[in-house]
Design a protein around this motif. Structure first.
Motif, PDB file in Angstrom:
ATOM      1  N   THR A 177      33.841  34.930  42.837  1.00 57.27           N
ATOM      2  CA  THR A 177      34.975  34.860  41.908  1.00 57.27           C
ATOM      3  C   THR A 177      34.488  35.002  40.465  1.00 57.27           C
ATOM      4  OG1 THR A 177      36.145  33.388  43.436  1.00 57.27           O
ATOM      5  CG2 THR A 177      36.955  33.478  41.170  1.00 57.27           C
ATOM      6  N   GLY A 178      33.445  34.233  40.128  1.00 54.40           N
ATOM      7  CA  GLY A 178      32.876  34.326  38.776  1.00 54.40           C
ATOM      8  C   GLY A 178      32.300  35.696  38.495  1.00 54.40           C
ATOM      9  N   GLY A 179      31.658  36.304  39.510  1.00 58.57           N
ATOM     10  CA  GLY A 179      31.067  37.622  39.333  1.00 58.57           C
ATOM     11  C   GLY A 179      32.108  38.702  39.051  1.00 58.57           C
ATOM     12  N   ILE A 180      33.237  38.625  39.753  1.00 57.10           N
ATOM     13  CA  ILE A 180      34.309  39.604  39.526  1.00 57.10           C
ATOM     14  C   ILE A 180      34.882  39.456  38.127  1.00 57.10           C
ATOM     15  CG2 ILE A 180      36.635  40.293  40.248  1.00 57.10           C
ATOM     16  CD1 ILE A 180      35.776  39.514  43.127  1.00 57.10           C
ATOM     17  N   ILE A 181      35.079  38.199  37.709  1.00 59.22           N
ATOM     18  CA  ILE A 181      35.601  37.956  36.356  1.00 59.22           C
ATOM     19  C   ILE A 181      34.598  38.455  35.312  1.00 59.22           C
ATOM     20  CG2 ILE A 181      36.265  36.156  34.705  1.00 59.22           C
ATOM     21  CD1 ILE A 181      37.283  34.535  37.116  1.00 59.22           C
ATOM     22  N   TYR A 182      33.305  38.250  35.563  1.00 60.43           N
ATOM     23  CA  TYR A 182      32.253  38.710  34.646  1.00 60.43           C
ATOM     24  C   TYR A 182      32.260  40.234  34.532  1.00 60.43           C
ATOM     25  CZ  TYR A 182      27.603  39.358  32.623  1.00 60.43           C
ATOM     26  OH  TYR A 182      26.558  39.727  31.824  1.00 60.43           O
ATOM     27  N   LEU A 183      32.487  40.912  35.661  1.00 60.12           N
ATOM     28  CA  LEU A 183      32.560  42.376  35.634  1.00 60.12           C
ATOM     29  C   LEU A 183      33.738  42.849  34.794  1.00 60.12           C
ATOM     30  CD1 LEU A 183      31.709  43.310  39.342  1.00 60.12           C
ATOM     31  CD2 LEU A 183      30.267  43.622  37.321  1.00 60.12           C
ATOM     32  N   PHE A 184      34.839  42.128  34.874  1.00 63.68           N
ATOM     33  CA  PHE A 184      35.999  42.466  34.033  1.00 63.68           C
ATOM     34  C   PHE A 184      35.641  42.315  32.553  1.00 63.68           C
ATOM     35  CE2 PHE A 184      38.933  41.246  37.725  1.00 63.68           C
ATOM     36  CZ  PHE A 184      39.113  42.573  38.079  1.00 63.68           C
ATOM     37  N   LEU A 185      34.894  41.237  32.238  1.00 60.99           N
ATOM     38  CA  LEU A 185      34.479  41.014  30.847  1.00 60.99           C
ATOM     39  C   LEU A 185      33.587  42.147  30.354  1.00 60.99           C
ATOM     40  CD1 LEU A 185      33.738  37.176  30.938  1.00 60.99           C
ATOM     41  CD2 LEU A 185      35.586  38.299  29.708  1.00 60.99           C
ATOM     42  N   LEU A 186      32.660  42.585  31.231  1.00 61.04           N
ATOM     43  CA  LEU A 186      31.778  43.695  30.857  1.00 61.04           C
ATOM     44  C   LEU A 186      32.577  44.983  30.645  1.00 61.04           C
ATOM     45  CD1 LEU A 186      28.682  43.213  33.212  1.00 61.04           C
ATOM     46  CD2 LEU A 186      28.855  42.673  30.785  1.00 61.04           C
ATOM     47  N   ALA A 187      33.626  45.144  31.446  1.00 63.82           N
ATOM     48  CA  ALA A 187      34.463  46.340  31.323  1.00 63.82           C
ATOM     49  C   ALA A 187      35.335  46.295  30.078  1.00 63.82           C
ATOM     50  CB  ALA A 187      35.327  46.501  32.569  1.00 63.82           C
ATOM     51  N   GLY A 188      35.422  45.122  29.462  1.00 62.46           N
ATOM     52  CA  GLY A 188      36.195  44.993  28.228  1.00 62.46           C
ATOM     53  C   GLY A 188      37.668  44.740  28.435  1.00 62.46           C
ATOM     54  N   THR A 189      38.063  44.429  29.666  1.00 55.27           N
ATOM     55  CA  THR A 189      39.478  44.146  29.932  1.00 55.27           C
ATOM     56  C   THR A 189      39.586  43.064  30.997  1.00 55.27           C
ATOM     57  OG1 THR A 189      41.577  45.067  30.672  1.00 55.27           O
ATOM     58  CG2 THR A 189      39.598  45.988  31.668  1.00 55.27           C
ATOM     59  N   LEU A 227      42.746  35.420  41.872  1.00 53.15           N
ATOM     60  CA  LEU A 227      41.385  35.150  42.364  1.00 53.15           C
ATOM     61  C   LEU A 227      41.030  33.675  42.223  1.00 53.15           C
ATOM     62  CD1 LEU A 227      39.403  38.216  40.958  1.00 53.15           C
ATOM     63  CD2 LEU A 227      39.792  37.674  43.362  1.00 53.15           C
ATOM     64  N   VAL A 228      41.283  33.125  41.048  1.00 52.86           N
ATOM     65  CA  VAL A 228      40.927  31.730  40.778  1.00 52.86           C
ATOM     66  C   VAL A 228      41.734  30.781  41.662  1.00 52.86           C
ATOM     67  CG1 VAL A 228      40.951  29.893  39.050  1.00 52.86           C
ATOM     68  CG2 VAL A 228      40.164  32.182  38.428  1.00 52.86           C
ATOM     69  N   ILE A 229      43.047  31.025  41.743  1.00 53.93           N
ATOM     70  CA  ILE A 229      43.902  30.162  42.571  1.00 53.93           C
ATOM     71  C   ILE A 229      43.493  30.273  44.041  1.00 53.93           C
ATOM     72  CG2 ILE A 229      46.263  29.825  43.415  1.00 53.93           C
ATOM     73  CD1 ILE A 229      47.208  30.731  40.595  1.00 53.93           C
ATOM     74  N   GLY A 230      43.213  31.493  44.487  1.00 51.82           N
ATOM     75  CA  GLY A 230      42.771  31.698  45.872  1.00 51.82           C
ATOM     76  C   GLY A 230      41.472  30.964  46.161  1.00 51.82           C
ATOM     77  N   ALA A 231      40.532  31.022  45.212  1.00 53.27           N
ATOM     78  CA  ALA A 231      39.249  30.336  45.391  1.00 53.27           C
ATOM     79  C   ALA A 231      39.453  28.823  45.464  1.00 53.27           C
ATOM     80  CB  ALA A 231      38.304  30.687  44.241  1.00 53.27           C
ATOM     81  N   LEU A 232      40.286  28.291  44.587  1.00 52.42           N
ATOM     82  CA  LEU A 232      40.548  26.849  44.572  1.00 52.42           C
ATOM     83  C   LEU A 232      41.227  26.395  45.864  1.00 52.42           C
ATOM     84  CD1 LEU A 232      41.761  26.364  40.878  1.00 52.42           C
ATOM     85  CD2 LEU A 232      39.565  25.673  41.858  1.00 52.42           C
ATOM     86  N   ILE A 233      42.195  27.175  46.337  1.00 50.53           N
ATOM     87  CA  ILE A 233      42.883  26.831  47.587  1.00 50.53           C
ATOM     88  C   ILE A 233      41.903  26.862  48.755  1.00 50.53           C
ATOM     89  CG2 ILE A 233      44.589  27.658  49.263  1.00 50.53           C
ATOM     90  CD1 ILE A 233      46.284  28.607  46.897  1.00 50.53           C
ATOM     91  N   THR A 234      41.032  27.878  48.767  1.00 46.15           N
ATOM     92  CA  THR A 234      40.051  28.009  49.849  1.00 46.15           C
ATOM     93  C   THR A 234      39.087  26.831  49.867  1.00 46.15           C
ATOM     94  OG1 THR A 234      40.176  30.422  49.702  1.00 46.15           O
ATOM     95  CG2 THR A 234      38.258  29.502  50.814  1.00 46.15           C
ATOM     96  N   ILE A 235      38.604  26.440  48.694  1.00 44.56           N
ATOM     97  CA  ILE A 235      37.671  25.305  48.607  1.00 44.56           C
ATOM     98  C   ILE A 235      38.381  24.004  48.976  1.00 44.56           C
ATOM     99  CG2 ILE A 235      36.313  23.909  46.994  1.00 44.56           C
ATOM    100  CD1 ILE A 235      35.707  26.564  45.503  1.00 44.56           C
ATOM    101  N   TYR A 236      39.608  23.840  48.489  1.00 50.95           N
ATOM    102  CA  TYR A 236      40.375  22.625  48.802  1.00 50.95           C
ATOM    103  C   TYR A 236      40.576  22.495  50.317  1.00 50.95           C
ATOM    104  CZ  TYR A 236      44.518  19.721  49.494  1.00 50.95           C
ATOM    105  OH  TYR A 236      45.398  18.785  49.954  1.00 50.95           O
ATOM    106  N   ASN A 237      40.963  23.586  50.960  1.00 53.12           N
ATOM    107  CA  ASN A 237      41.205  23.536  52.401  1.00 53.12           C
ATOM    108  C   ASN A 237      39.914  23.355  53.190  1.00 53.12           C
ATOM    109  OD1 ASN A 237      44.080  23.768  52.723  1.00 53.12           O
ATOM    110  ND2 ASN A 237      43.925  25.843  51.907  1.00 53.12           N
TER     111      ASN A 237
END
Length: 636
Positions: free
Chosen positions: A316-328, A337-347
């Motif tokens: 999740t962090g890596g995908i967000i980092y790639l977006f930052l590198l892309a400038g958008t 992505l973040v909500i999905g990751a949190l739900i997955t970890i919670y469950n």
């Protein structure tokens, strides 16, 4: 990355100023040559010039200034003193005056030293437009006699970096490495060039070599803390985590391959009649090996969860980092992505903590409801030389199984409560002789202690199921969800192992039944169970659909008759002759019959009387079970 290089460039400038301020090591041969030139002009000025140089090297700038001024006044065209006097003014902060003196030295003699001094002045000045001119002066200087001096080459690298001419800087560093491989400046600028190539670890090695050659610790720390240590940490973190994930993935592969190996070896042992069947150690090393493998596989699931936890966060962090590198940053996608990751970890955590209330199937059959049935189970236990069943649970469907209740110690010591599950539907027209053989099979699970263990496998399968259902309900069973794919993969691997062990247990229990009551009786008994599963399902479905359509009570489901005999026989033949697959917990009936074919058995008298006759009021029981099914339908 740009941030690292920008901060590094600032630190390079700071460190270079500090290094230049350090007392240089004078080349005596070059100094003597300069002194002879001055002696030819005015011998009386040589001592003053030498004292001025010593004062300058000792950073006594005011003293050096006064001494050089004396020499300059009497030898106004002696370019070495003009150059040094200019450099001294630069050190004193008199930038423009210093530049003017250096210019005059260049006008008198366009030497490598004079050019580099003027270039140095331009670099110190606040006029950024002079940086390119400074670089050109250095590039001219390095081509002249004396231009390969280590300090001139080092400053040339710095000038090229200031104008972001990395290619030229690399070329000059290569000259430094060729002529001065062991100099501090060489290692320092090699480290700088390696950072521009993002070779962080190699850059650190070079800067540490520069430290060995005299670079102060403070400068080393500044260089490394400019972001290089952070980049090395990231690389190490990714490498070690990647290595750990690779080892973990190899562990999964190993579990799968060992499970396949056990399955193949077990099948070969069964087919070649080399399976250990003694009552002391049924199944031999294969059975104990399966037990160990299941336990390892179970614990490996819980070891895997922290890996999945980190993978979820990392991806999740890596995908967000790639977006930052892309400038958008697509806000909606990142939020998903973040909500999905949190739900997955919670469950994931919830699946481990949530306890499921398991109740015994059906209801307890009282002894007074079927005393003859209890006597029959006692009789079979006595023939087999084992403890009898202590409780019978009656259910509405076609269940036929055993389990054990009690503490772990009670189960290990064979002191747990033995329970038989009997489905009312399976008992219709079940002959007692055939039923005894099937019951002997179930007793075989008790005597082989199959019911004494399995807690690890049961808990793992339960936790996997809870986690899978939670992800499904949260709509996280998506292609990008690594936890969802892990569950699918691990469930496949773990079932491959546990189902293989289960098939081995069934084969061993089949042998016990055949040896005790005869192969024909067991074949007939198992065939009856399979047929009743098909038959009851078909007749019950028709009756329930009709009752719902006509809005009438459901008739007794256990006394139904119909005209589907041909269909039932066709499905029975298909079920009996199916092939065993890796997904099966039991071998196919055809294989089970083949494995026990030819087993010698004592002469057992056939008993064609029916098991249903062992109940005091069979009709009342079937009416009760029908109402239970009807109540379930109404609730749903």
């Amino acid at each position: 990355m740009k941030k690292v290089k920008l901060s590094l460039l600032i630190i390079i400038m700071m460190i270079c100023v500090q290094l230049q301020a350090q007392a240089p090591t004078r080349n005596r041969q070059k100094e003597e040559k300069i002194e002879k030139q001055l002696e030819a002009i005015d011998p009386s000025l040589v001592e003053t010039f030498k004292k001025g140089t010593i004062a300058m090297d000792e950073q006594k700038y005011k003293l050096a200034d006064s001494l050089y001024s004396i020499v300059y006044a009497k030898a106004p065209n002696f370019d070495p003193v003009i150059r040094r006097h200019g450099s001294l003014q630069l050190s004193l902060g008199n930038t423009q005056e210093g530049i003017n003196l250096c210019k005059k030295a260049v006008e008198i003699n366009r030497s490598a030293y004079n050019l580099s001094s003027l270039a140095e002045g331009y670099m110190i000045s606040k006029d950024s437009t002079k940086l390119y001119e400074a670089q050109q002066l250095f590039l001219e200087a390095v081509k002249l006699p004396g231009g390969d001096d280590v300090e001139i080459l080092a400053e040339s690298v710095q000038a090229s970096l200031r104008v972001n001419d990395i290619t030229t800087a690399k070329g000059i560093v290569e000259k430094l490495k060729g002529k001065y491989p062991n100099e501090m400046f060489t290692h320092y600028y090699s480290a700088v060039m390696l950072t521009y190539g993002e070779q962080w670890k190699e850059a650190k090695k070079e800067i540490l070599k520069a430290q060995e050659k005299g670079l102060p610790q403070e400068d080393v720390d500044q260089f490394l803390n400019s972001g290089i240590n952070d980049e090395i940490f990231k690389i190490n973190a990714v490498f070690y985590f990647g290595f750990f994930v690779a080892v973990w993935a190899f562990g999964l592969l190993l579990l799968f391959l060992i499970g396949k190996l056990f399955s193949n070896v077990t099948l070969k042992a069964i087919e070649s009649d080399q399976l250990e069947t003694s009552s002391v150690k049924p199944g031999g090393w294969l059975r104990s090996g399966y037990k160990t493998l299941i336990n390892i596989g179970g614990y490996y699931y819980y070891i895997s969860l922290p890996v999945i936890f980190v993978l979820i966060i990392g991806l999740t962090g890596g995908i967000i980092y790639l977006f930052l590198l892309a400038g958008t940053i697509p806000i909606k996608l990142v939020a998903i992505l973040v909500i999905g990751a949190l739900i997955t970890i919670y469950n994931m955590i919830r699946s481990l903590l949530l306890k499921v209330d398991y109740s015994d199937p059906g209801r307890e059959l009282k002894k007074e409801e079927a005393p003859k049935l209890f006597s029959l189970t006692d009789e079979v236990a006595q023939i087999m030389g084992t403890r009898p069943i202590e409780e019978i649970r009656i259910t509405p469907l076609t269940d036929l199984a055993v389990y054990e209740k009690g503490t772990k110690r009670e189960k290990i010591n064979d002191e747990g409560k033995r329970i038989l599950i009997l489905g009312t539907a399976v008992l219709k027209n079940f002959k007692k002789g055939d039923f005894k053989a099937v019951l002997a099979h179930e007793y075989g699970h008790f005597t082989h202690r199959d019911t004494a263990g399995g807690e690890v496998a049961f808990r793992v399968q339960n936790d996997i199921t809870k986690y899978f259902i939670a992800l499904y309900n949260a709509q996280q069973n998506t292609i990008w969800n690594v936890a969802f794919h892990f569950l699918r993969l691990y469930n496949f691997i773990f079932q491959n192992i546990s189902h293989g062990a289960s098939r081995l247990q069934e084969v061993l229990a089949d042998r016990v039944a055949a040896e005790t009551f005869g192969t024909p009786a067991f074949v007939n008994g198992l065939t009856h169970v399979i047929k009743r599963q098909i038959e009851f399902g078909k007749y019950a479905d028709v009756e329930i659909e009709e009752a719902l359509e006509l809005k009438r009570p459901i008739n007794n489901l256990y006394e139904l008759k119909g005209n589907q005999d041909a269909t039932i026989e066709e499905e029975l033949s298909k079920a009996l002759n199916s092939k065993t697959t890796e997904d099966d917990t039991h071998p196919s009936p055809a294989d089970r019959f083949r494995y026990i074919d030819g087993i010698k058995t004592a002469n057992i008298l056939e008993d064609d009387s029916l098991v249903s006759d062992l109940f005091e009021d069979w009709n009342a029981l079937t009416e009760e079970m029908t109402k239970i099914i009807e109540a379930r339908i109404e609730r749903n």
